[in-house]
Design a protein around this motif. Structure first.
Motif, mmCIF file in Angstrom:
data_model
loop_
_atom_site.group_PDB
_atom_site.id
_atom_site.type_symbol
_atom_site.label_atom_id
_atom_site.label_comp_id
_atom_site.label_asym_id
_atom_site.label_seq_id
_atom_site.Cartn_x
_atom_site.Cartn_y
_atom_site.Cartn_z
ATOM 1 N N PHE A 169 48.463 73.146 6.803
ATOM 2 C CA PHE A 169 49.638 73.242 7.689
ATOM 3 C C PHE A 169 50.026 74.699 7.901
ATOM 4 O O PHE A 169 50.302 75.118 9.032
ATOM 5 N N ASN B 199 48.550 68.836 11.455
ATOM 6 C CA ASN B 199 49.797 68.076 11.414
ATOM 7 C C ASN B 199 49.500 66.571 11.503
ATOM 8 O O ASN B 199 50.027 65.776 10.711
ATOM 9 N N LYS B 200 48.647 66.211 12.442
ATOM 10 C CA LYS B 200 48.278 64.788 12.582
ATOM 11 C C LYS B 200 47.633 64.261 11.310
ATOM 12 O O LYS B 200 47.913 63.144 10.868
ATOM 13 N N TRP C 107 55.062 77.130 13.815
ATOM 14 C CA TRP C 107 55.449 76.405 12.606
ATOM 15 C C TRP C 107 56.687 75.547 12.864
ATOM 16 O O TRP C 107 56.736 74.373 12.494
ATOM 17 N N PRO D 33 51.396 67.562 18.578
ATOM 18 C CA PRO D 33 50.983 67.767 17.184
ATOM 19 C C PRO D 33 49.537 68.256 17.088
ATOM 20 O O PRO D 33 48.644 67.708 17.741
ATOM 21 N N SER E 115 49.820 77.092 11.370
ATOM 22 C CA SER E 115 50.930 77.887 11.886
ATOM 23 C C SER E 115 50.484 79.318 12.166
ATOM 24 O O SER E 115 50.856 79.910 13.179
ATOM 25 N N PHE F 246 56.526 66.970 11.986
ATOM 26 C CA PHE F 246 56.203 66.528 10.623
ATOM 27 C C PHE F 246 57.418 65.866 9.967
ATOM 28 O O PHE F 246 57.304 64.800 9.353
ATOM 29 N N TYR G 181 48.088 65.382 8.296
ATOM 30 C CA TYR G 181 49.102 65.297 7.244
ATOM 31 C C TYR G 181 49.973 64.049 7.456
ATOM 32 O O TYR G 181 50.249 63.305 6.508
ATOM 33 N N CYS G 182 50.374 63.809 8.713
ATOM 34 C CA CYS G 182 51.195 62.623 9.009
ATOM 35 C C CYS G 182 50.424 61.337 8.711
ATOM 36 O O CYS G 182 50.993 60.357 8.212
ATOM 37 N N GLN H 227 55.939 72.442 15.072
ATOM 38 C CA GLN H 227 55.069 71.488 14.373
ATOM 39 C C GLN H 227 55.818 70.850 13.200
ATOM 40 O O GLN H 227 55.676 69.661 12.932
ATOM 41 N N ASP H 228 56.636 71.627 12.514
ATOM 42 C CA ASP H 228 57.328 71.080 11.345
ATOM 43 C C ASP H 228 58.381 70.055 11.759
ATOM 44 O O ASP H 228 58.641 69.091 11.032
#
Ligand code: HMH
Length: 222
Positions: free
Chosen positions: A214, A113-114, A43, A109, A218, A50, A116-117, A46-47
């Motif tokens: 997300f 995550n990708k 997490w 990522p 994690s 993000f 979400y971005c 990755q965060d």
């Protein structure tokens, strides 16, 4: 339809997905002390990625505020404060990563995550209205505030070395800031066209789904 507090109406209407995002098994595992540390490190790394995308998104919301909002509600000041807080947050991630032995330069990522971005990037388009973008912004912050504050309630078993993380988003000041954002959003929605209101509701649902994914990512560890 009551237009004073559209957000609360939506949170009631979409209660299940909201609870799914703010009471996710990953958060519950922090809260009861059973969290898997490899999940936590996943997490964290990755965060960090993000949040770097999130800074750009917030900058785009600030630009929309400047173009579309009158100066009455202090929107720009709240957004500028958010950017300043994110400056600290990036530094915090770097410190925390080195504490946990997470090499940030090596992080790749993951799909959630990708995705979400990419969603954030879609909201940066000049076609997307300020009201819609700031609704998403509030939702993104509110999910973390609600999630981490839940880990700090009395009688929880949150591991002591994760307290600082929970406090980052669960502290009262962050709660106040989310409340200010919510007021801005409700004020905008009260004046918005039906089309904008619909798009803002969709953006809220999109955020909640991305947040669930997300957290799921994690938990997957690795
Ligand atoms: C995935 N959602 C995610 N990361 C964050 N740091 C926040 C929300 C809140 O800042």
């Amino acid at each position: 339809v009551e237009k004073i507090n559209i957000i609360d109406t939506w949170l009631k209407k979409h209660r299940l997905i909201y609870v799914g995002a703010t009471r996710h098994p990953f958060i519950l595992s922090i809260r009861d002390g059973t969290v898997n540390l490899s999940s936590f490190k996943t997490w964290l790394g990755q965060d960090y990625i993000f949040v770097r995308a999130f800074v750009s998104f917030v900058a785009s919301v600030l630009i929309k505020a400047w173009k579309e909002s009158d100066d009455s509600g202090g929107d720009m000041e709240v957004l500028l404060g958010a950017m300043a807080a994110l400056n600290d947050e990036i530094q915090w991630f770097k410190n925390e990563a080195s504490k946990w032995g997470v090499q940030l330069s090596d992080i790749i990522p993951q799909k959630a995550n990708k995705d979400y971005c990419r969603f954030l990037e879609s909201l940066m388009s000049s076609e997307v209205k300020y009201t819609v973008a700031i609704t998403a912004f509030w939702a993104i912050e509110a999910v973390y505030q609600q999630s981490f504050a839940h880990c700090l309630e009395d009688g929880t078993n949150t591991p002591s070395d994760l307290q600082a993380t929970c406090l980052r988003w669960g502290n009262d000041g962050f709660g106040q800031y989310c409340h200010s954002l919510k007021q801005i959003v409700n004020r905008r929605l009260a004046k918005a066209s039906d089309d904008e209101i619909k798009k803002a509701e969709v953006a809220l649902l999109d955020v909640l789904e991305h947040e669930v994914e997300f957290w799921n990512m994690s938990c997957g560890g690795a």
